[in-house]
Design a protein around this motif. Structure first.
Motif, PDB file in Angstrom:
ATOM      1  N   HIS A 206       9.741   2.230  -4.195  1.00 25.66           N
ATOM      2  CA  HIS A 206       8.822   1.499  -5.235  1.00 25.66           C
ATOM      3  C   HIS A 206       9.022   0.043  -5.020  1.00 25.66           C
ATOM      4  CE1 HIS A 206       8.713   5.451  -6.732  1.00 25.66           C
ATOM      5  NE2 HIS A 206       9.827   5.410  -7.174  1.00 25.66           N
ATOM      6  N   TYR A 207      10.208  -0.306  -4.251  1.00 26.78           N
ATOM      7  CA  TYR A 207       9.911  -1.920  -4.058  1.00 26.78           C
ATOM      8  C   TYR A 207      10.810  -2.661  -3.210  1.00 26.78           C
ATOM      9  CZ  TYR A 207      14.890  -1.451  -5.951  1.00 26.78           C
ATOM     10  OH  TYR A 207      16.062  -1.247  -6.127  1.00 26.78           O
TER      11      TYR A 207
ATOM     12  N   LYS B  65       3.622  12.745 -11.578  1.00 29.17           N
ATOM     13  CA  LYS B  65       3.643  13.181 -13.058  1.00 29.17           C
ATOM     14  C   LYS B  65       4.564  12.311 -13.804  1.00 29.17           C
ATOM     15  CE  LYS B  65       1.671  17.988 -12.534  1.00 29.17           C
ATOM     16  NZ  LYS B  65       2.228  19.148 -12.770  1.00 29.17           N
ATOM     17  N   ARG B  66       5.066  11.467 -13.246  1.00 28.53           N
ATOM     18  CA  ARG B  66       6.186  10.510 -13.919  1.00 28.53           C
ATOM     19  C   ARG B  66       5.667   9.268 -14.318  1.00 28.53           C
ATOM     20  NH1 ARG B  66      11.661  11.363 -11.004  1.00 28.53           N
ATOM     21  NH2 ARG B  66      12.412  10.456 -13.042  1.00 28.53           N
ATOM     22  N   GLU B  67       6.615   8.404 -14.437  1.00 33.50           N
ATOM     23  CA  GLU B  67       6.190   6.907 -15.175  1.00 33.50           C
ATOM     24  C   GLU B  67       5.341   6.303 -14.238  1.00 33.50           C
ATOM     25  OE1 GLU B  67      10.723   7.919 -16.086  1.00 33.50           O
ATOM     26  OE2 GLU B  67       9.248   8.071 -14.375  1.00 33.50           O
ATOM     27  N   SER B  68       4.569   5.521 -14.549  1.00 32.46           N
ATOM     28  CA  SER B  68       3.735   4.830 -13.776  1.00 32.46           C
ATOM     29  C   SER B  68       4.060   4.076 -12.624  1.00 32.46           C
ATOM     30  CB  SER B  68       2.790   3.998 -14.616  1.00 32.46           C
ATOM     31  OG  SER B  68       3.193   2.873 -15.364  1.00 32.46           O
ATOM     32  N   PHE B  69       5.442   3.397 -13.012  1.00 26.48           N
ATOM     33  CA  PHE B  69       5.988   2.605 -11.563  1.00 26.48           C
ATOM     34  C   PHE B  69       6.379   3.362 -10.619  1.00 26.48           C
ATOM     35  CE2 PHE B  69       9.639   3.917 -14.169  1.00 26.48           C
ATOM     36  CZ  PHE B  69      10.492   3.881 -13.364  1.00 26.48           C
TER      37      PHE B  69
ATOM     38  N   VAL C 186       5.890   1.421  -1.525  1.00 27.80           N
ATOM     39  CA  VAL C 186       5.602   0.397  -0.710  1.00 27.80           C
ATOM     40  C   VAL C 186       5.895   0.986   0.681  1.00 27.80           C
ATOM     41  CG1 VAL C 186       6.003  -1.199  -2.299  1.00 27.80           C
ATOM     42  CG2 VAL C 186       7.860  -0.518  -0.802  1.00 27.80           C
ATOM     43  N   ILE C 187       6.639   2.131   0.964  1.00 24.42           N
ATOM     44  CA  ILE C 187       6.983   2.521   2.118  1.00 24.42           C
ATOM     45  C   ILE C 187       5.859   3.505   2.694  1.00 24.42           C
ATOM     46  CG2 ILE C 187       9.413   2.386   1.866  1.00 24.42           C
ATOM     47  CD1 ILE C 187       9.589   5.311   1.527  1.00 24.42           C
ATOM     48  N   ALA C 188       4.839   3.895   1.815  1.00 25.06           N
ATOM     49  CA  ALA C 188       3.920   5.054   2.382  1.00 25.06           C
ATOM     50  C   ALA C 188       3.174   4.532   3.527  1.00 25.06           C
ATOM     51  CB  ALA C 188       3.283   5.433   1.176  1.00 25.06           C
TER      52      ALA C 188
END
Length: 146
Positions: free
Chosen positions: A81-82, A107-111, A116-118
């Motif tokens: 994510h970062y 389905k989890r928290e929005s963060f 960023v790796i996708a």
């Protein structure tokens, strides 16, 4: 380049089977690696395993994959994510990398919805537990094992 595919586990994956079992299940990282090994034998490919909680060690390993692996299955954990550093290492490795997550991150928290790796990965598999690793390995072997 060898016929090797690298299986890379990021932070906290060494705690599988002990942490948040309702989300990640009871399987340990060793259990998952054993499943992957069985599948690798079945489809006749070589795999190695690497786990680190350190961003720098993951970056270094990904860089080393450029010269030694045909592709990689990566569960980057929270670094998904970062970590721009890990993203850059994936891009520089110039091998196909499939991003894997045990849980369905959407389905989890929005963060957790942002990866960023996708954009520098060949694809993403999430929400299928340890089977995601098997699916990713099969795709790499079928599509990139020339």
């Amino acid at each position: 380049m060898s016929n090797l595919f690298s299986i890379i586990h990021g932070p906290n994956l060494n705690m599988l089977g002990k942490r948040e079992i309702g989300i990640y299940g009871k399987e340990t990282m060793d259990d998952i690696n054993a499943e992957i090994n069985r599948e690798a034998d079945r489809i006749d490919v070589a795999v190695d395993f690497f786990q680190s909680n350190s961003e720098g060690e993951l970056v270094t390993h990904m860089q080393q994959c450029r010269e030694r692996a045909k592709g990689a299955v990566l569960n980057a954990g929270a670094y998904t994510h970062y970590s721009i550093a890990l993203r850059d290492a994936i891009s520089a490795a110039q091998i196909p990398v499939i991003e894997v997550h045990i849980s369905n991150v959407y389905k989890r928290e929005s963060f957790r919805h942002v990866s960023v790796i996708a954009p520098v990965c060949a694809g993403q598999i999430c929400g299928f537990g340890s089977q995601g690793y098997i699916l990713a390995l099969k795709v790499l072997a079928e599509k990139f094992d020339i």
